[in-house]
Design a protein around this motif. Structure first.
Motif, short mmCIF file in Angstrom:
data_model
loop_
_atom_site.label_atom_id
_atom_site.label_comp_id
_atom_site.label_asym_id
_atom_site.label_seq_id
_atom_site.Cartn_x
_atom_site.Cartn_y
_atom_site.Cartn_z
N CYS A 150 36.07 43.07 38.22
CA CYS A 150 34.97 43.91 38.69
C CYS A 150 35.42 45.38 38.79
O CYS A 150 36.60 45.70 38.65
CB CYS A 150 34.43 43.42 40.03
N ASN A 151 34.49 46.28 39.04
CA ASN A 151 34.75 47.72 39.07
C ASN A 151 35.34 48.11 40.43
O ASN A 151 34.62 48.28 41.40
CB ASN A 151 33.46 48.48 38.80
N TRP A 152 36.66 48.27 40.49
CA TRP A 152 37.34 48.61 41.74
C TRP A 152 37.24 50.10 42.08
O TRP A 152 37.43 50.50 43.22
CB TRP A 152 38.82 48.23 41.64
N THR A 153 36.97 50.92 41.08
CA THR A 153 36.96 52.37 41.32
C THR A 153 35.77 52.80 42.18
O THR A 153 35.85 53.81 42.87
CB THR A 153 36.92 53.14 39.99
N MET A 154 34.70 52.04 42.16
CA MET A 154 33.52 52.37 42.94
C MET A 154 33.58 51.81 44.36
O MET A 154 32.72 52.12 45.19
CB MET A 154 32.26 51.83 42.24
N ALA A 155 34.57 51.00 44.66
CA ALA A 155 34.67 50.35 45.97
C ALA A 155 35.38 51.27 46.97
O ALA A 155 36.24 52.07 46.62
CB ALA A 155 35.44 49.04 45.85
N THR A 156 34.99 51.11 48.23
CA THR A 156 35.65 51.85 49.30
C THR A 156 36.99 51.18 49.61
O THR A 156 37.22 50.03 49.21
CB THR A 156 34.76 51.86 50.57
N PRO A 157 37.88 51.86 50.33
CA PRO A 157 39.17 51.23 50.68
C PRO A 157 39.00 49.92 51.46
O PRO A 157 39.76 48.97 51.25
CB PRO A 157 39.87 52.30 51.52
N GLN A 158 38.02 49.84 52.33
CA GLN A 158 37.77 48.60 53.08
C GLN A 158 37.32 47.47 52.13
O GLN A 158 37.76 46.33 52.26
CB GLN A 158 36.69 48.85 54.15
N GLU A 159 36.46 47.81 51.18
CA GLU A 159 36.02 46.81 50.20
C GLU A 159 37.17 46.37 49.30
O GLU A 159 37.27 45.19 48.94
CB GLU A 159 34.88 47.38 49.35
N ARG A 160 38.06 47.29 48.95
CA ARG A 160 39.23 46.93 48.13
C ARG A 160 40.14 45.96 48.86
O ARG A 160 40.64 45.00 48.28
CB ARG A 160 40.02 48.18 47.75
N ARG A 161 40.36 46.20 50.16
CA ARG A 161 41.17 45.27 50.95
C ARG A 161 40.51 43.90 51.01
O ARG A 161 41.18 42.87 50.90
CB ARG A 161 41.39 45.82 52.36
N SER A 162 39.20 43.90 51.17
CA SER A 162 38.48 42.62 51.20
C SER A 162 38.58 41.89 49.87
O SER A 162 38.78 40.67 49.83
CB SER A 162 37.01 42.85 51.55
N LEU A 163 38.45 42.63 48.77
CA LEU A 163 38.56 42.01 47.45
C LEU A 163 39.96 41.47 47.21
O LEU A 163 40.14 40.38 46.63
CB LEU A 163 38.19 43.03 46.36
N MET A 164 40.98 42.20 47.66
CA MET A 164 42.35 41.70 47.51
C MET A 164 42.57 40.43 48.34
O MET A 164 43.24 39.50 47.90
CB MET A 164 43.37 42.78 47.88
N LEU A 165 42.00 40.39 49.53
CA LEU A 165 42.11 39.20 50.38
C LEU A 165 41.42 38.00 49.72
O LEU A 165 41.94 36.89 49.74
CB LEU A 165 41.52 39.48 51.76
N SER A 185 41.84 32.87 47.03
CA SER A 185 41.27 32.00 46.00
C SER A 185 42.31 31.48 45.02
O SER A 185 42.02 30.57 44.25
CB SER A 185 40.16 32.73 45.24
N GLN A 186 43.50 32.03 45.00
CA GLN A 186 44.52 31.56 44.07
C GLN A 186 45.02 30.17 44.40
O GLN A 186 45.50 29.45 43.53
CB GLN A 186 45.68 32.55 44.01
N LYS A 187 44.90 29.76 45.66
CA LYS A 187 45.30 28.40 46.04
C LYS A 187 44.30 27.37 45.53
O LYS A 187 44.65 26.26 45.21
CB LYS A 187 45.43 28.27 47.56
N GLY A 188 43.04 27.74 45.50
CA GLY A 188 42.00 26.82 45.06
C GLY A 188 41.49 25.97 46.21
O GLY A 188 42.15 25.81 47.23
N ILE A 189 40.32 25.44 46.02
CA ILE A 189 39.71 24.54 47.01
C ILE A 189 39.84 23.12 46.48
O ILE A 189 39.46 22.83 45.35
CB ILE A 189 38.22 24.89 47.21
N MET A 190 40.38 22.24 47.31
CA MET A 190 40.53 20.85 46.91
C MET A 190 39.97 19.95 48.01
O MET A 190 40.21 20.19 49.19
CB MET A 190 42.00 20.49 46.69
N PHE A 191 39.23 18.93 47.57
CA PHE A 191 38.82 17.90 48.50
C PHE A 191 39.97 16.92 48.62
O PHE A 191 40.44 16.37 47.64
CB PHE A 191 37.58 17.15 48.00
N SER A 192 40.43 16.71 49.85
CA SER A 192 41.52 15.75 50.03
C SER A 192 41.47 15.20 51.45
O SER A 192 40.79 15.73 52.33
CB SER A 192 42.87 16.39 49.78
N TYR A 193 42.19 14.11 51.64
CA TYR A 193 42.34 13.52 52.96
C TYR A 193 43.76 13.80 53.40
O TYR A 193 44.69 13.10 53.01
CB TYR A 193 42.05 12.02 52.93
#
Length: 124
Positions: free
Chosen positions: A66-81, A86-94
């Motif tokens: 996505c276009n990071w240059t238009m984002a504010t510093p707070q939005e950039r931190r949120s996008l990095m978070l 999301s790199q771990k992924g969501i898994m259904f498990s017991y």
């Protein structure tokens, strides 16, 4: 976990009972259809669990493009978070034991076949 345990039990006993029936008899065909339905149901659960994991991991790529240059510093931190989480992924498990993935389906098939071999040796 209970679903997978009983599915494993049903699959290996069905395979064992099918092996005792005459080929192309009504009992053989009905047990084969039942076994196919159980395996298909297990496969669907595992397939869609695997798809969920893959789609959740692709969120990081989407956020990165996505276009990071238009984002504010707070939005950039949120996008990095979002990217990091999301790199771990969501898994259904017991508790991490029975994850819904294609590896779990392959494990169920291998374990069922091993249990079938034990039942076959025990009946001889």
């Amino acid at each position: 976990m209970i679903f997978f345990f009983f599915s494993l039990l049903i699959v290996c006993t069905s395979i064992f009972l099918i092996s005792k029936k005459k080929l192309l008899s009504f009992e053989f065909l009905s047990m084969f259809l039942y076994l196919s339905g159980i395996l298909l149901q297990l496969f669907y659960y595992c397939w869609y669990g695997n798809e969920l994991e893959l789609k959740s991991k692709s969120i990081a790529t989407t956020v990165y493009s996505c276009n990071w240059t238009m984002a504010t510093p707070q939005e950039r931190r949120s996008l990095m978070l979002i990217m990091i989480s999301s790199q771990k992924g969501i898994m259904f498990s017991y508790h991490g034991v029975f994850t819904l993935s294609l590896n779990t389906f392959a494990w169920i098939c291998r374990t069922s076949y091993s249990a079938y071999n034990l039942l076959q040796q025990g009946s001889n």
